[in-house]
Design a protein around this motif. Structure first.
Motif, PDB file in Angstrom:
ATOM      1  N   CYS A   1      46.654  44.780  52.049  1.00  0.00           N
ATOM      2  CA  CYS A   1      46.612  44.451  50.623  1.00  0.00           C
ATOM      3  C   CYS A   1      45.696  43.254  50.374  1.00  0.00           C
ATOM      4  N   VAL A   2      45.419  43.026  49.100  1.00  0.00           N
ATOM      5  CA  VAL A   2      44.774  41.797  48.660  1.00  0.00           C
ATOM      6  C   VAL A   2      45.636  41.252  47.526  1.00  0.00           C
ATOM      7  N   VAL A   3      45.892  39.956  47.549  1.00  0.00           N
ATOM      8  CA  VAL A   3      46.750  39.299  46.564  1.00  0.00           C
ATOM      9  C   VAL A   3      45.860  38.572  45.568  1.00  0.00           C
ATOM     10  N   VAL A   4      46.003  38.876  44.290  1.00  0.00           N
ATOM     11  CA  VAL A   4      45.142  38.304  43.262  1.00  0.00           C
ATOM     12  C   VAL A   4      45.899  37.234  42.480  1.00  0.00           C
ATOM     13  N   THR A   5      45.276  36.079  42.361  1.00  0.00           N
ATOM     14  CA  THR A   5      45.828  34.978  41.581  1.00  0.00           C
ATOM     15  C   THR A   5      44.653  34.142  41.074  1.00  0.00           C
ATOM     16  N   ASN A   6      44.941  33.012  40.447  1.00  0.00           N
ATOM     17  CA  ASN A   6      43.848  32.166  39.962  1.00  0.00           C
ATOM     18  C   ASN A   6      43.291  31.295  41.078  1.00  0.00           C
ATOM     19  N   ASP A   7      42.074  30.773  40.882  1.00  0.00           N
ATOM     20  CA  ASP A   7      41.387  30.041  41.938  1.00  0.00           C
ATOM     21  C   ASP A   7      42.178  28.830  42.435  1.00  0.00           C
ATOM     22  N   PHE A   8      42.819  28.093  41.538  1.00  0.00           N
ATOM     23  CA  PHE A   8      43.558  26.909  41.964  1.00  0.00           C
ATOM     24  C   PHE A   8      44.769  27.270  42.816  1.00  0.00           C
ATOM     25  N   HIS A   9      45.238  28.501  42.709  1.00  0.00           N
ATOM     26  CA  HIS A   9      46.476  28.941  43.354  1.00  0.00           C
ATOM     27  C   HIS A   9      46.214  29.768  44.608  1.00  0.00           C
ATOM     28  N   ALA A  10      44.954  30.154  44.839  1.00  0.00           N
ATOM     29  CA  ALA A  10      44.651  31.133  45.884  1.00  0.00           C
ATOM     30  C   ALA A  10      45.042  30.654  47.274  1.00  0.00           C
TER      31      ALA A  10
ATOM     32  N   ALA B   1      42.692  36.788  46.753  1.00  0.00           N
ATOM     33  CA  ALA B   1      41.446  36.761  45.981  1.00  0.00           C
ATOM     34  C   ALA B   1      41.685  35.953  44.720  1.00  0.00           C
ATOM     35  N   SER B   2      40.639  35.283  44.236  1.00  0.00           N
ATOM     36  CA  SER B   2      40.824  34.340  43.127  1.00  0.00           C
ATOM     37  C   SER B   2      40.145  34.812  41.853  1.00  0.00           C
ATOM     38  N   ALA B   3      40.783  34.445  40.741  1.00  0.00           N
ATOM     39  CA  ALA B   3      40.227  34.671  39.408  1.00  0.00           C
ATOM     40  C   ALA B   3      39.890  33.315  38.812  1.00  0.00           C
ATOM     41  N   PRO B   4      38.898  33.244  37.918  1.00  0.00           N
ATOM     42  CA  PRO B   4      38.484  31.949  37.363  1.00  0.00           C
ATOM     43  C   PRO B   4      39.526  31.350  36.424  1.00  0.00           C
ATOM     44  N   THR B   5      39.445  30.019  36.286  1.00  0.00           N
ATOM     45  CA  THR B   5      40.361  29.270  35.435  1.00  0.00           C
ATOM     46  C   THR B   5      39.552  28.355  34.526  1.00  0.00           C
ATOM     47  N   ALA B   6      40.069  28.060  33.349  1.00  0.00           N
ATOM     48  CA  ALA B   6      39.406  27.126  32.429  1.00  0.00           C
ATOM     49  C   ALA B   6      39.188  25.786  33.121  1.00  0.00           C
TER      50      ALA B   6
ATOM     51  N   ALA C   1      40.092  25.034  50.072  1.00  0.00           N
ATOM     52  CA  ALA C   1      40.381  26.023  49.024  1.00  0.00           C
ATOM     53  C   ALA C   1      39.090  26.620  48.483  1.00  0.00           C
ATOM     54  N   LEU C   2      38.087  25.777  48.261  1.00  0.00           N
ATOM     55  CA  LEU C   2      36.795  26.277  47.776  1.00  0.00           C
ATOM     56  C   LEU C   2      36.134  27.179  48.815  1.00  0.00           C
ATOM     57  N   LEU C   3      36.233  26.785  50.090  1.00  0.00           N
ATOM     58  CA  LEU C   3      35.661  27.615  51.154  1.00  0.00           C
ATOM     59  C   LEU C   3      36.401  28.946  51.251  1.00  0.00           C
ATOM     60  N   TYR C   4      37.713  28.902  51.206  1.00  0.00           N
ATOM     61  CA  TYR C   4      38.521  30.117  51.343  1.00  0.00           C
ATOM     62  C   TYR C   4      38.186  31.122  50.243  1.00  0.00           C
ATOM     63  N   GLN C   5      38.009  30.629  49.022  1.00  0.00           N
ATOM     64  CA  GLN C   5      37.718  31.520  47.896  1.00  0.00           C
ATOM     65  C   GLN C   5      36.376  32.217  48.043  1.00  0.00           C
TER      66      GLN C   5
ATOM     67  N   SER D   1      44.942  10.971  50.198  1.00  0.00           N
ATOM     68  CA  SER D   1      43.620  11.295  49.649  1.00  0.00           C
ATOM     69  C   SER D   1      42.835  12.168  50.619  1.00  0.00           C
ATOM     70  N   PHE D   2      42.927  11.866  51.902  1.00  0.00           N
ATOM     71  CA  PHE D   2      42.258  12.684  52.912  1.00  0.00           C
ATOM     72  C   PHE D   2      42.773  14.122  52.879  1.00  0.00           C
ATOM     73  N   LEU D   3      44.092  14.275  52.809  1.00  0.00           N
ATOM     74  CA  LEU D   3      44.667  15.616  52.755  1.00  0.00           C
ATOM     75  C   LEU D   3      44.250  16.346  51.481  1.00  0.00           C
ATOM     76  N   LEU D   4      44.169  15.616  50.371  1.00  0.00           N
ATOM     77  CA  LEU D   4      43.749  16.239  49.117  1.00  0.00           C
ATOM     78  C   LEU D   4      42.311  16.746  49.214  1.00  0.00           C
ATOM     79  N   VAL D   5      41.426  15.924  49.806  1.00  0.00           N
ATOM     80  CA  VAL D   5      40.037  16.358  49.991  1.00  0.00           C
ATOM     81  C   VAL D   5      39.991  17.588  50.896  1.00  0.00           C
ATOM     82  N   CYS D   6      40.792  17.581  51.963  1.00  0.00           N
ATOM     83  CA  CYS D   6      40.847  18.745  52.858  1.00  0.00           C
ATOM     84  C   CYS D   6      41.319  19.977  52.107  1.00  0.00           C
ATOM     85  N   PHE D   7      42.333  19.800  51.269  1.00  0.00           N
ATOM     86  CA  PHE D   7      42.891  20.928  50.517  1.00  0.00           C
ATOM     87  C   PHE D   7      41.866  21.504  49.549  1.00  0.00           C
ATOM     88  N   VAL D   8      41.236  20.635  48.768  1.00  0.00           N
ATOM     89  CA  VAL D   8      40.264  21.108  47.778  1.00  0.00           C
ATOM     90  C   VAL D   8      39.060  21.746  48.479  1.00  0.00           C
ATOM     91  N   GLY D   9      38.554  21.075  49.512  1.00  0.00           N
ATOM     92  CA  GLY D   9      37.390  21.604  50.219  1.00  0.00           C
ATOM     93  C   GLY D   9      37.669  22.948  50.863  1.00  0.00           C
TER      94      GLY D   9
END
Length: 339
Positions: A268-277, A294-299, A152-156, A142-150
């Protein structure tokens, strides 16, 4: 008596933060950056908890009780949201195992809460040992998941404005074997926006679309993406197609080879969706690609399940470390509970 531990926690937190800043400035594409930031936050929370001893006992008990209740309610709310989005995910995308992660995660949170209550009330040594081991491993994940999500949001949100020679778009499965789906269209639209932004600063980057042909597809993902872009006014000579890759690693490795051949010393810049960035960025670093993601939005309904899938993929990228930590926590927790 608590002044020293709290001061020590502040010192450790500052050191972790400085280490994070140093590593982040060196390379943003590291999951370890997120772990350092998570550890810094955790140390600060521990220090704040130690400071509760300074408060009058009734106040300390009230604050502690409020924190516990808040944590439990937060876990229940998160579980409910995961279950709700999981149901919508299955209805919209089907009941494949990969689409069940939100449902499984929501159920796991409720199961962990039940196990925590049972462990607190149990007197049986073996049960407490097994339950404690399971809870510690769950806490680590759970700690690693919070680190990953947090992170990922910062990176984007840390946009890179460097001039680039290529805008790389990672492929995704086609609808009915030939049509660009909304998920992939969002990546392509984001890539077009980046190209226009670069053009406004006097540069004309090449669009490199990357994706091979699946067994159920009539054409390669790269061809479908190129058709989507030309239909929106992009000249064909500004598009390069990589048609052989079958996964993210191959997307990036094969694209890197093409970019090095076409323009040595490229950026270069690599474009994918936000969850995958974030995972794309980590994979790009390992593949030697010179560029950020770089991230694109997802539903909204799709994001939790997809993020969990990406987190699982990142975990498996560090198998030895994660298995070793889980084993140590399980053994230590079981021994402590048994004794």
């Amino acid at each position: 008596m608590t002044a020293f531990p709290f001061s020590l926690s502040w010192l450790v937190a500052v050191l972790l933060l400085l280490l994070f800043v140093q590593r982040f400035r060196g390379d943003q594409r590291r999951f370890g950056n997120g772990v350092l930031l998570g550890l810094c936050t955790l140390v600060l929370l521990v220090g704040a908890a130690l400071e509760l001893d300074r408060l009058p006992r009734p106040v300390a008990r009230a604050v502690t009780g409020g924190i516990v209740v808040g944590a439990v309610l937060s876990a229940v709310v998160v579980s409910g949201l995961l279950l709700a989005t999981g149901v919508r995910m299955v209805r919209a995308e089907g009941g494949r195992l990969a689409n069940l992660l939100s449902l499984l995660a929501g159920s796991a949170i409720l199961a962990a809460l039940g196990l925590l209550v049972a462990c607190a009330r149990a007197e049986d040594g073996p049960f407490r040992a097994v339950a404690t081991a399971a809870l510690l491993v769950a806490g680590y994940l759970s700690f690693l998941l919070v680190c990953f999500v947090g992170y990922a949001l910062l990176y984007q949100r840390v946009a890179t404005h460097r001039p680039v020679d290529f805008v790389v778009v990672l492929g995704a499965g086609l609808t009915n074997g030939s049509t660009v789906p909304p998920l992939l269209a969002a990546r392509l639209d984001r890539a077009l926006a980046l190209v226009r932004s670069q053009a406004a600063r006097g540069r004309t980057p090449v669009l490199l679309v990357s994706g091979g042909k699946g067994s159920d597809e009539q054409l390669s993902e790269a061809e479908a993406m190129a058709e989507y872009l030309t239909a929106r006014g992009v000249p064909g000579e500004r598009i390069v197609q990589e048609r052989s890759s079958t996964n993210t690693r191959e997307n990036l490795e094969f694209s890197r080879a093409m970019m090095e051949r076409l323009r040595p010393g490229y950026r270069c810049v690599v474009v994918t969706n936000d969850f995958h960035a974030l995972r794309a960025a980590i994979t790009a670093r390992r593949a030697g690609v010179r560029g950020e993601a770089a991230s694109a939005p997802t539903a909204a309904y799709y994001w939790p399940n997809a993020t969990l899938r990406e987190f699982a993929a990142v975990l498996t990228a560090y198998p030895v470390t994660n298995l070793a930590v889980c084993a140590v926590l399980a053994v230590a927790g079981a021994r402590a509970a048994w004794s």
